[in-house]
Design a protein around this motif. Sequence first.
Motif, PDB file in Angstrom:
ATOM      1  N   GLN A 173       0.815  -1.205   0.000  1.00  0.00           N
ATOM      2  CA  GLN A 173       0.000   0.000   0.000  1.00  0.00           C
ATOM      3  C   GLN A 173       0.857   1.268   0.000  1.00  0.00           C
ATOM      4  OE1 GLN A 173      -3.320   0.065   2.655  1.00  0.00           O
ATOM      5  NE2 GLN A 173      -4.154  -1.820   1.808  1.00  0.00           N
ATOM      6  N   ASP A 221       1.472   1.996  -3.492  1.00  0.00           N
ATOM      7  CA  ASP A 221       0.291   2.653  -4.061  1.00  0.00           C
ATOM      8  C   ASP A 221       0.296   4.143  -3.716  1.00  0.00           C
ATOM      9  OD1 ASP A 221      -0.585   0.232  -5.049  1.00  0.00           O
ATOM     10  OD2 ASP A 221      -1.976  -0.151  -3.397  1.00  0.00           O
ATOM     11  N   GLY A 246       2.623   2.050  -7.833  1.00  0.00           N
ATOM     12  CA  GLY A 246       1.823   0.837  -7.922  1.00  0.00           C
ATOM     13  C   GLY A 246       2.615  -0.394  -7.493  1.00  0.00           C
TER      14      GLY A 246
END
Length: 455
Positions: free
Chosen positions: A270, A273, A278
């Motif tokens: 995460q 992200d 990504g």
Amino acid sequence: MGTELLERAPRWILPGRGRAVLCAVSGGLDSMCLLHLLSAWCRAHGGQVVAAHFNHRLRPNAGRDEDFVRSWCAAHAIPFVSGSGDVAGLAQAEGLSIEEAGRQLRYAFLRREAERLGGARIYTAHHADDNAETVLFNLIRGTGTAGLSGMAWQQDGVYRPLLAVRRRELADYAAAEGVPHVEDETNSDPDAAARNLLRLRVMPLLEELNSAAVANINRAAAHVRSADQAIEAEAARRTAHVEVQEGRVTLSLRELGEASGAVKARMLLQLFDCLGTGRKDIGSAHLQAILTMARSTATGKEGRLDLPHGVTARFCRGWLMLETRPQPLTEVQLQPGQTVTWGDWRLTLLDHREGAGVALRQRRQEESAVVTVAPVVPGERLSLPETRGGGRSIKRLCLDHHISLAERDRLPAIYAGGELAAVWRLGVDEAFIPSAGAPCRFIRIERSAEKEESP
């Protein structure tokens, strides 16, 4: 049979009333059945289906498949769009498998066409057998809970309404409704692709052991998906307050340490992200390397790790930082005999000449003068023996040596007692050049290991 096969999917998966949707159609049995089913559904609900065919240009019969889908759509008043791409060329250029290159180009085409339809949903014909094969394929390749979850009804704007339908049921539907299709000749060759081998040989053996093998694999995948979603939710809760800046995300090592093992790995994903890079290409080996370094730096030791997408993981004073932006270089003091890594270089302060570097005069009153390495300051000047008539600016000297601005900002500048004594690749200031045979302080300068150029 009508639209009964579609109605096994959750209602929210199916096209809404009056909506236009995009159906990916290769011309094979599965996608032709889906197109037929969606066409009937959309007519009954005031919507429209658009058929989208992508020509991978890999087989001699690829043009035949496109012509077949186009003609069938024309005969049934179904709008048709097509695209093509150099799959083999992309695979070679990017180092991808043919399957992955084809998938990338195909979905890029589908997303473009969906946008032209005003953000229409994309439908694909993946079914229960495909899902079971995907779970097994991921298992033998090596995967975590995400890979064992199989396919979702919807992911990234792609809808799969046939996941509760078996391949043989689609064959029965095609026969009953008179839905034609074309065969990809490579589908019957177990040596053409790993998935073919799995579908043609492994799955039949598993169904000999248990006729409910496909259903059981899909059921297990659903259970794993529920667990995976719980892990993702817990990781999201623990990373909800990470510090996010342009080119950097920061997480407390304490927060990471309090999570369970599975949640730790998902927290790291995460962070990628949040950073904007990504999760693609971030494998379990990368995650384990970060966690291993986190444990070794928990006592305050600093650490650094290079990762895909130009990301650097840094550990400092109880914090984990993932960074994409180049970090500014700072002034560092050089200690006798100790090697310092500074940017792309390693510097060692010695009392004798050894290897490549710069030699500075050493008078008795200068023995205690602090020697540091710092970024080049463009406004400063060096007086070099070859530059007659006084010093020249660092900027001018770099231009003369064809050194770009980016390179200039990463050149080691050597300061002695706070005065600029030398700049690597430019030279030593006249005031600091040692006399022949006189004692000197020597700064050995070499490329850091990761920046060494290949021979």
